[in-house]
Design a protein around this motif. Sequence first.
Motif, mmCIF file in Angstrom:
data_model
loop_
_atom_site.group_PDB
_atom_site.id
_atom_site.type_symbol
_atom_site.label_atom_id
_atom_site.label_comp_id
_atom_site.label_asym_id
_atom_site.label_seq_id
_atom_site.Cartn_x
_atom_site.Cartn_y
_atom_site.Cartn_z
ATOM 1 N N LYS A 52 0.866 -1.072 -0.045
ATOM 2 C CA LYS A 52 -0.057 0.023 -0.014
ATOM 3 C C LYS A 52 0.932 1.173 0.025
ATOM 4 O O LYS A 52 0.709 2.117 -0.562
ATOM 5 C CB LYS A 52 -1.149 -0.053 1.036
ATOM 6 N N LYS A 53 1.735 1.219 0.715
ATOM 7 C CA LYS A 53 2.801 2.443 0.906
ATOM 8 C C LYS A 53 3.379 2.557 -0.493
ATOM 9 O O LYS A 53 3.696 3.726 -1.166
ATOM 10 C CB LYS A 53 3.757 2.223 2.046
ATOM 11 N N LEU A 56 0.891 3.974 -3.118
ATOM 12 C CA LEU A 56 0.723 5.237 -2.832
ATOM 13 C C LEU A 56 2.018 6.173 -3.257
ATOM 14 O O LEU A 56 1.730 7.157 -3.869
ATOM 15 C CB LEU A 56 0.431 5.618 -1.442
ATOM 16 N N SER A 59 2.111 6.099 -7.185
ATOM 17 C CA SER A 59 1.045 7.100 -7.733
ATOM 18 C C SER A 59 1.142 8.381 -7.650
ATOM 19 O O SER A 59 1.038 9.237 -8.639
ATOM 20 C CB SER A 59 -0.248 6.655 -7.203
ATOM 21 N N LEU A 60 1.707 8.987 -6.402
ATOM 22 C CA LEU A 60 2.101 10.198 -6.229
ATOM 23 C C LEU A 60 3.415 10.796 -7.070
ATOM 24 O O LEU A 60 3.318 11.749 -7.468
ATOM 25 C CB LEU A 60 2.418 10.797 -4.708
ATOM 26 N N SER A 98 5.916 11.852 -1.999
ATOM 27 C CA SER A 98 6.169 10.346 -2.446
ATOM 28 C C SER A 98 7.740 9.955 -2.442
ATOM 29 O O SER A 98 7.995 8.648 -2.185
ATOM 30 C CB SER A 98 5.907 10.277 -4.157
ATOM 31 N N ILE A 101 7.860 8.863 1.291
ATOM 32 C CA ILE A 101 7.202 7.632 1.400
ATOM 33 C C ILE A 101 8.053 6.397 0.654
ATOM 34 O O ILE A 101 8.395 5.322 1.545
ATOM 35 C CB ILE A 101 5.775 7.424 0.427
#
Length: 113
Positions: A52-53, A56, A59-60, A98, A101
């Motif tokens: 999930k991280k 995310l 995508s960012l 991003s 992350i």
Amino acid sequence: MFGIKKIPHLLFIIGIILVGFYGLILSVLAVFIQMFIILSYWKNNPALKQTKKFILGVSLFALALILFSIGIIQFKNYFGGISLITWLVIGAVPFAISSIILLTIPTALKTHQ
């Protein structure tokens, strides 16, 4: 000993210090390298995936690259460099999130002594 897995972090810090177009290119390169390091680490350690991280962050990162691309395309318009700077500033927020992350996803096993 300086490990190869620290190269993306070093490139990102150098890119932030340079804070310009070349610094942005170095930071983008650092995030790409980090993505490949994460994927190769997960191939060897599938139980430690943080999907999930990663999704995310990627995508960012893609959103930031799209916004940066719009700025480069708009560079030749009536407003010139102001348009490029505007799109770079707009793209900086998803790029920073991003990067944080993706650069904080662990790519090494923690050893307890």
